[in-house]
Scaffold this motif. Structure first.
Motif, PDB file in Angstrom:
ATOM      1  N   ASP A  37       0.875  -1.247   0.128  1.00 50.83           N
ATOM      2  CA  ASP A  37      -0.033   0.026  -0.077  1.00 50.83           C
ATOM      3  C   ASP A  37       0.932   1.394  -0.067  1.00 50.83           C
ATOM      4  O   ASP A  37       0.661   2.241  -0.743  1.00 50.83           O
ATOM      5  N   ALA A  38       2.072   1.171   0.652  1.00 47.26           N
ATOM      6  CA  ALA A  38       2.928   2.385   0.833  1.00 47.26           C
ATOM      7  C   ALA A  38       3.483   2.474  -0.435  1.00 47.26           C
ATOM      8  O   ALA A  38       3.654   3.941  -0.836  1.00 47.26           O
ATOM      9  N   ALA A  39       3.990   1.481  -1.266  1.00 42.28           N
ATOM     10  CA  ALA A  39       4.458   1.690  -2.553  1.00 42.28           C
ATOM     11  C   ALA A  39       3.689   2.192  -3.565  1.00 42.28           C
ATOM     12  O   ALA A  39       3.983   2.887  -4.434  1.00 42.28           O
ATOM     13  N   LYS A  40       2.304   1.629  -3.589  1.00 40.01           N
ATOM     14  CA  LYS A  40       1.362   2.213  -4.263  1.00 40.01           C
ATOM     15  C   LYS A  40       0.972   3.842  -4.141  1.00 40.01           C
ATOM     16  O   LYS A  40       0.718   4.360  -5.108  1.00 40.01           O
ATOM     17  N   ALA A  41       1.047   4.123  -3.016  1.00 41.22           N
ATOM     18  CA  ALA A  41       0.848   5.652  -2.484  1.00 41.22           C
ATOM     19  C   ALA A  41       1.847   6.346  -3.069  1.00 41.22           C
ATOM     20  O   ALA A  41       1.766   7.601  -3.567  1.00 41.22           O
ATOM     21  N   LYS A  42       3.226   6.107  -2.946  1.00 38.65           N
ATOM     22  CA  LYS A  42       4.126   6.697  -3.432  1.00 38.65           C
ATOM     23  C   LYS A  42       4.151   6.891  -5.117  1.00 38.65           C
ATOM     24  O   LYS A  42       4.763   7.784  -5.634  1.00 38.65           O
ATOM     25  N   GLY A  43       3.573   5.630  -5.595  1.00 43.72           N
ATOM     26  CA  GLY A  43       3.573   5.605  -7.280  1.00 43.72           C
ATOM     27  C   GLY A  43       4.723   5.188  -7.896  1.00 43.72           C
ATOM     28  O   GLY A  43       4.979   5.147  -8.962  1.00 43.72           O
ATOM     29  N   ASP A  44       5.634   4.533  -7.121  1.00 42.79           N
ATOM     30  CA  ASP A  44       6.878   4.241  -7.635  1.00 42.79           C
ATOM     31  C   ASP A  44       6.735   2.779  -8.230  1.00 42.79           C
ATOM     32  O   ASP A  44       6.196   1.469  -7.559  1.00 42.79           O
ATOM     33  N   LYS A  45       6.814   2.502  -9.693  1.00 46.59           N
ATOM     34  CA  LYS A  45       6.467   1.245 -10.284  1.00 46.59           C
ATOM     35  C   LYS A  45       7.022  -0.124  -9.840  1.00 46.59           C
ATOM     36  O   LYS A  45       6.972  -1.122  -9.455  1.00 46.59           O
ATOM     37  N   VAL A  46       8.747   0.461  -9.662  1.00 43.49           N
ATOM     38  CA  VAL A  46       9.607  -0.790  -9.228  1.00 43.49           C
ATOM     39  C   VAL A  46       9.170  -1.043  -7.892  1.00 43.49           C
ATOM     40  O   VAL A  46       9.281  -2.363  -7.472  1.00 43.49           O
ATOM     41  N   ALA A  47       9.059  -0.216  -6.960  1.00 41.28           N
ATOM     42  CA  ALA A  47       8.915  -0.623  -5.586  1.00 41.28           C
ATOM     43  C   ALA A  47       7.525  -1.257  -5.461  1.00 41.28           C
ATOM     44  O   ALA A  47       7.214  -2.356  -4.762  1.00 41.28           O
ATOM     45  N   THR A  48       6.487  -0.868  -6.355  1.00 35.40           N
ATOM     46  CA  THR A  48       5.089  -1.620  -6.341  1.00 35.40           C
ATOM     47  C   THR A  48       5.244  -3.159  -6.710  1.00 35.40           C
ATOM     48  O   THR A  48       4.693  -3.740  -6.293  1.00 35.40           O
ATOM     49  N   GLU A  49       6.034  -3.196  -7.852  1.00 35.97           N
ATOM     50  CA  GLU A  49       6.242  -4.626  -8.356  1.00 35.97           C
ATOM     51  C   GLU A  49       7.060  -5.545  -7.289  1.00 35.97           C
ATOM     52  O   GLU A  49       6.603  -6.644  -7.231  1.00 35.97           O
ATOM     53  N   ALA A  50       7.899  -5.159  -6.607  1.00 39.18           N
ATOM     54  CA  ALA A  50       8.704  -5.596  -5.658  1.00 39.18           C
ATOM     55  C   ALA A  50       7.746  -5.886  -4.529  1.00 39.18           C
ATOM     56  O   ALA A  50       7.597  -7.168  -3.815  1.00 39.18           O
ATOM     57  N   ALA A  51       7.102  -4.905  -4.198  1.00 43.24           N
ATOM     58  CA  ALA A  51       6.200  -5.383  -2.954  1.00 43.24           C
ATOM     59  C   ALA A  51       4.999  -6.365  -3.258  1.00 43.24           C
ATOM     60  O   ALA A  51       4.679  -6.968  -2.496  1.00 43.24           O
ATOM     61  N   GLN A  52       4.497  -6.156  -4.357  1.00 36.70           N
ATOM     62  CA  GLN A  52       3.275  -7.068  -4.995  1.00 36.70           C
ATOM     63  C   GLN A  52       4.179  -8.586  -4.789  1.00 36.70           C
ATOM     64  O   GLN A  52       3.350  -9.466  -4.350  1.00 36.70           O
ATOM     65  N   LYS A  53       5.188  -8.578  -5.464  1.00 36.87           N
ATOM     66  CA  LYS A  53       5.925  -9.880  -5.228  1.00 36.87           C
ATOM     67  C   LYS A  53       6.100 -10.573  -3.832  1.00 36.87           C
ATOM     68  O   LYS A  53       5.965 -11.725  -3.467  1.00 36.87           O
ATOM     69  N   ALA A  54       6.508  -9.697  -2.771  1.00 38.46           N
ATOM     70  CA  ALA A  54       6.657  -9.910  -1.343  1.00 38.46           C
ATOM     71  C   ALA A  54       5.211 -10.454  -0.991  1.00 38.46           C
ATOM     72  O   ALA A  54       5.134 -11.124  -0.092  1.00 38.46           O
ATOM     73  N   TYR A  55       4.186  -9.639  -1.239  1.00 34.65           N
ATOM     74  CA  TYR A  55       2.834  -9.892  -0.999  1.00 34.65           C
ATOM     75  C   TYR A  55       2.576 -11.136  -1.294  1.00 34.65           C
ATOM     76  O   TYR A  55       1.965 -11.835  -0.305  1.00 34.65           O
ATOM     77  N   ASP A  56       2.841 -11.658  -2.495  1.00 33.44           N
ATOM     78  CA  ASP A  56       2.447 -12.851  -3.118  1.00 33.44           C
ATOM     79  C   ASP A  56       2.849 -13.869  -2.366  1.00 33.44           C
ATOM     80  O   ASP A  56       2.293 -15.140  -1.903  1.00 33.44           O
ATOM     81  N   ASP A  57       4.322 -13.682  -2.226  1.00 29.35           N
ATOM     82  CA  ASP A  57       5.026 -14.622  -1.633  1.00 29.35           C
ATOM     83  C   ASP A  57       4.679 -14.956   0.025  1.00 29.35           C
ATOM     84  O   ASP A  57       4.447 -16.127   0.400  1.00 29.35           O
ATOM     85  N   ALA A  58       4.225 -13.865   0.789  1.00 25.57           N
ATOM     86  CA  ALA A  58       3.792 -13.735   2.168  1.00 25.57           C
ATOM     87  C   ALA A  58       2.506 -14.658   1.861  1.00 25.57           C
ATOM     88  O   ALA A  58       2.186 -15.445   2.995  1.00 25.57           O
ATOM     89  N   ASN A  59       1.432 -14.304   1.244  1.00 24.28           N
ATOM     90  CA  ASN A  59       0.051 -14.835   0.955  1.00 24.28           C
ATOM     91  C   ASN A  59       0.056 -16.453   0.902  1.00 24.28           C
ATOM     92  O   ASN A  59      -0.325 -17.220   1.424  1.00 24.28           O
ATOM     93  N   THR A  60       1.266 -16.812  -0.039  1.00 19.68           N
ATOM     94  CA  THR A  60       1.360 -18.264  -0.347  1.00 19.68           C
ATOM     95  C   THR A  60       1.948 -19.002   0.940  1.00 19.68           C
ATOM     96  O   THR A  60       1.307 -20.002   1.336  1.00 19.68           O
ATOM     97  N   ALA A  61       2.748 -18.315   1.621  1.00 21.47           N
ATOM     98  CA  ALA A  61       3.406 -18.844   2.849  1.00 21.47           C
ATOM     99  C   ALA A  61       2.120 -19.168   4.015  1.00 21.47           C
ATOM    100  O   ALA A  61       2.251 -20.187   4.574  1.00 21.47           O
TER     101      ALA A  61
END
Length: 173
Positions: free
Chosen positions: A69-93
């Motif tokens: 959510d913080a990365a989306k709020a900043k509008g940083d595409k690279v940070a958003t993609e990295a955060a999305q990947k981390a979120y997906d991995d955490a959700n899978t775990a």
């Protein structure tokens, strides 16, 4: 006894059932032999298992959601993609941890039910064996009693015959 077994099973379930996060570590070792043509390489693979509880997995999922959510709020595409990947991995775990706990709980429940059924079967079999043994003992006791009665009758008849023979001898004298 069943309550104790269930308590131990639940305690071991809570201890043993948690999300496992496996990391692979490869170590390469060179082994040299004192020969001209014999050089060899051994590759050793080690797997380290880190235990991650369902609660820890949920906390990591929540943290990843906050970072996304913080990365989306900043509008940083690279940070958003990295955060999305981390979120997906955490959700899978977290999903894996929930599934592991549910599966282990079902395994413990099945094990308890199977053990209870086997105990009931063994108790029923033992009860039947005891009944059969009691019937055999009663039958044997009846046979022994009948034989003893017959032996007493025969001994009485012999004693009577011996007494009569003695009286006949005394009369003859």
């Amino acid at each position: 006894m069943k309550k104790l077994f269930v308590l131990v099973a639940v305690a071991s379930l809570s201890f043993a059932t948690s999300c496992k996060q496996e990391t692979a570590k490869t170590t390469e070792t060179n082994v040299t032999v004192d020969s001209l043509a014999n050089d060899s390489t051994a590759i050793v693979t080690e797997t380290t298992t880190t235990v991650l509880s369902e609660t820890d997995a949920k906390a990591k999922l929540d943290q990843a959601k906050v970072e996304l959510d913080a990365a989306k709020a900043k509008g940083d595409k690279v940070a958003t993609e990295a955060a999305q990947k981390a979120y997906d991995d955490a959700n899978t775990a977290w999903t894996s941890a929930k599934a592991a706990v549910t599966g282990a709980a079902q395994d413990v429940k099945d094990g308890v039910n199977n053990a209870a059924e086997k105990v009931d079967e063994k108790a029923t079999k033992a009860k039947e064996d005891i009944k059969d043994a009691a019937k055999d003992v009663a039958k044997d006791a009846k046979e022994v009693g009948a034989k003893a009665k017959q032996d007493v009758k025969e001994a009485g008849a012999k004693a009577k015959e011996g007494y009569n023979n003695t009286l006949d001898k005394l009369k003859a004298n």
